[in-house]
Design a protein around this motif. Structure first.
Motif, PDB file in Angstrom:
ATOM      1  N   ALA A  22     -18.288  54.960 -32.102  1.00 45.91           N
ATOM      2  CA  ALA A  22     -19.270  54.860 -31.012  1.00 45.91           C
ATOM      3  C   ALA A  22     -20.017  56.174 -30.889  1.00 45.91           C
ATOM      4  O   ALA A  22     -19.441  57.245 -31.040  1.00 45.91           O
ATOM      5  CB  ALA A  22     -18.568  54.541 -29.705  1.00 45.91           C
ATOM      6  N   ASN A  23     -21.296  56.075 -30.620  1.00 49.07           N
ATOM      7  CA  ASN A  23     -22.128  57.255 -30.398  1.00 49.07           C
ATOM      8  C   ASN A  23     -22.415  57.487 -28.923  1.00 49.07           C
ATOM      9  O   ASN A  23     -22.917  58.542 -28.550  1.00 49.07           O
ATOM     10  CB  ASN A  23     -23.454  57.111 -31.146  1.00 49.07           C
ATOM     11  CG  ASN A  23     -23.256  57.088 -32.635  1.00 49.07           C
ATOM     12  OD1 ASN A  23     -22.438  57.820 -33.168  1.00 49.07           O
ATOM     13  ND2 ASN A  23     -23.986  56.233 -33.321  1.00 49.07           N
ATOM     14  N   VAL A  24     -22.115  56.487 -28.088  1.00 44.88           N
ATOM     15  CA  VAL A  24     -22.447  56.548 -26.671  1.00 44.88           C
ATOM     16  C   VAL A  24     -21.252  56.071 -25.856  1.00 44.88           C
ATOM     17  O   VAL A  24     -20.564  55.130 -26.234  1.00 44.88           O
ATOM     18  CB  VAL A  24     -23.666  55.644 -26.360  1.00 44.88           C
ATOM     19  CG1 VAL A  24     -23.971  55.637 -24.881  1.00 44.88           C
ATOM     20  CG2 VAL A  24     -24.875  56.072 -27.156  1.00 44.88           C
ATOM     21  N   VAL A  25     -21.021  56.745 -24.743  1.00 45.69           N
ATOM     22  CA  VAL A  25     -20.011  56.325 -23.773  1.00 45.69           C
ATOM     23  C   VAL A  25     -20.741  56.121 -22.452  1.00 45.69           C
ATOM     24  O   VAL A  25     -21.510  56.967 -22.028  1.00 45.69           O
ATOM     25  CB  VAL A  25     -18.909  57.397 -23.603  1.00 45.69           C
ATOM     26  CG1 VAL A  25     -17.922  57.001 -22.528  1.00 45.69           C
ATOM     27  CG2 VAL A  25     -18.202  57.648 -24.920  1.00 45.69           C
ATOM     28  N   SER A  26     -20.507  54.980 -21.808  1.00 46.32           N
ATOM     29  CA  SER A  26     -21.184  54.718 -20.539  1.00 46.32           C
ATOM     30  C   SER A  26     -20.228  54.061 -19.555  1.00 46.32           C
ATOM     31  O   SER A  26     -19.099  53.706 -19.903  1.00 46.32           O
ATOM     32  CB  SER A  26     -22.418  53.838 -20.748  1.00 46.32           C
ATOM     33  OG  SER A  26     -22.021  52.556 -21.168  1.00 46.32           O
ATOM     34  N   ASN A  27     -20.695  53.910 -18.345  1.00 47.04           N
ATOM     35  CA  ASN A  27     -19.912  53.333 -17.270  1.00 47.04           C
ATOM     36  C   ASN A  27     -20.868  52.571 -16.370  1.00 47.04           C
ATOM     37  O   ASN A  27     -22.015  52.975 -16.201  1.00 47.04           O
ATOM     38  CB  ASN A  27     -19.209  54.467 -16.496  1.00 47.04           C
ATOM     39  CG  ASN A  27     -18.142  53.974 -15.578  1.00 47.04           C
ATOM     40  OD1 ASN A  27     -17.893  52.785 -15.460  1.00 47.04           O
ATOM     41  ND2 ASN A  27     -17.500  54.895 -14.910  1.00 47.04           N
ATOM     42  N   ASN A  28     -20.406  51.484 -15.762  1.00 47.13           N
ATOM     43  CA  ASN A  28     -21.295  50.705 -14.902  1.00 47.13           C
ATOM     44  C   ASN A  28     -21.215  51.112 -13.435  1.00 47.13           C
ATOM     45  O   ASN A  28     -21.794  50.450 -12.573  1.00 47.13           O
ATOM     46  CB  ASN A  28     -21.016  49.216 -15.050  1.00 47.13           C
ATOM     47  CG  ASN A  28     -19.649  48.827 -14.521  1.00 47.13           C
ATOM     48  OD1 ASN A  28     -18.839  49.672 -14.170  1.00 47.13           O
ATOM     49  ND2 ASN A  28     -19.382  47.530 -14.486  1.00 47.13           N
ATOM     50  N   HIS A  29     -20.472  52.176 -13.152  1.00 48.64           N
ATOM     51  CA  HIS A  29     -20.386  52.690 -11.778  1.00 48.64           C
ATOM     52  C   HIS A  29     -20.064  54.177 -11.851  1.00 48.64           C
ATOM     53  O   HIS A  29     -19.635  54.669 -12.881  1.00 48.64           O
ATOM     54  CB  HIS A  29     -19.309  51.945 -10.976  1.00 48.64           C
ATOM     55  CG  HIS A  29     -17.917  52.179 -11.478  1.00 48.64           C
ATOM     56  ND1 HIS A  29     -17.438  51.610 -12.639  1.00 48.64           N
ATOM     57  CD2 HIS A  29     -16.904  52.918 -10.982  1.00 48.64           C
ATOM     58  CE1 HIS A  29     -16.187  51.996 -12.826  1.00 48.64           C
ATOM     59  NE2 HIS A  29     -15.839  52.800 -11.854  1.00 48.64           N
ATOM     60  N   PHE A  30     -20.272  54.886 -10.768  1.00 45.53           N
ATOM     61  CA  PHE A  30     -19.953  56.305 -10.777  1.00 45.53           C
ATOM     62  C   PHE A  30     -19.039  56.618  -9.599  1.00 45.53           C
ATOM     63  O   PHE A  30     -19.432  56.518  -8.443  1.00 45.53           O
ATOM     64  CB  PHE A  30     -21.215  57.177 -10.701  1.00 45.53           C
ATOM     65  CG  PHE A  30     -20.903  58.628 -10.917  1.00 45.53           C
ATOM     66  CD1 PHE A  30     -20.731  59.122 -12.197  1.00 45.53           C
ATOM     67  CD2 PHE A  30     -20.740  59.482  -9.842  1.00 45.53           C
ATOM     68  CE1 PHE A  30     -20.412  60.452 -12.402  1.00 45.53           C
ATOM     69  CE2 PHE A  30     -20.419  60.822 -10.045  1.00 45.53           C
ATOM     70  CZ  PHE A  30     -20.265  61.297 -11.325  1.00 45.53           C
ATOM     71  N   ASP A  31     -17.828  56.927  -9.931  1.00 48.38           N
ATOM     72  CA  ASP A  31     -16.852  57.423  -8.964  1.00 48.38           C
ATOM     73  C   ASP A  31     -15.880  58.305  -9.733  1.00 48.38           C
ATOM     74  O   ASP A  31     -16.036  58.508 -10.943  1.00 48.38           O
ATOM     75  CB  ASP A  31     -16.152  56.284  -8.218  1.00 48.38           C
ATOM     76  CG  ASP A  31     -15.395  55.330  -9.129  1.00 48.38           C
ATOM     77  OD1 ASP A  31     -15.197  55.640 -10.325  1.00 48.38           O
ATOM     78  OD2 ASP A  31     -14.981  54.257  -8.646  1.00 48.38           O
TER      79      ASP A  31
END
Length: 54
Positions: A22-31
């Motif tokens: 994977a080249n990208v790490v993401s999240n659908n919320h921020f906490d």
């Protein structure tokens, strides 16, 4: 069982047979939990040394 983002990440990290490039790490919320989960994906050795529930 994993009921937090961080626990899910550590379950994934414990299963190298499931790892994919994977080249990208993401999240659908921020906490805090989401942030720690992303950190654990980016720096798994450091995060594992600080994960008290392992």
């Amino acid at each position: 069982m994993a009921d937090t983002s961080t626990a899910i990440v550590f379950n994934y990290l414990d299963r190298p047979d499931l790892h994919v490039p994977a080249n990208v790490v993401s999240n659908n919320h921020f906490d805090e939990d989401g942030l720690v989960g992303i950190y654990a994906l980016l720096e798994p050795e450091v995060a594992a040394s600080r994960w008290a529930f392992r």
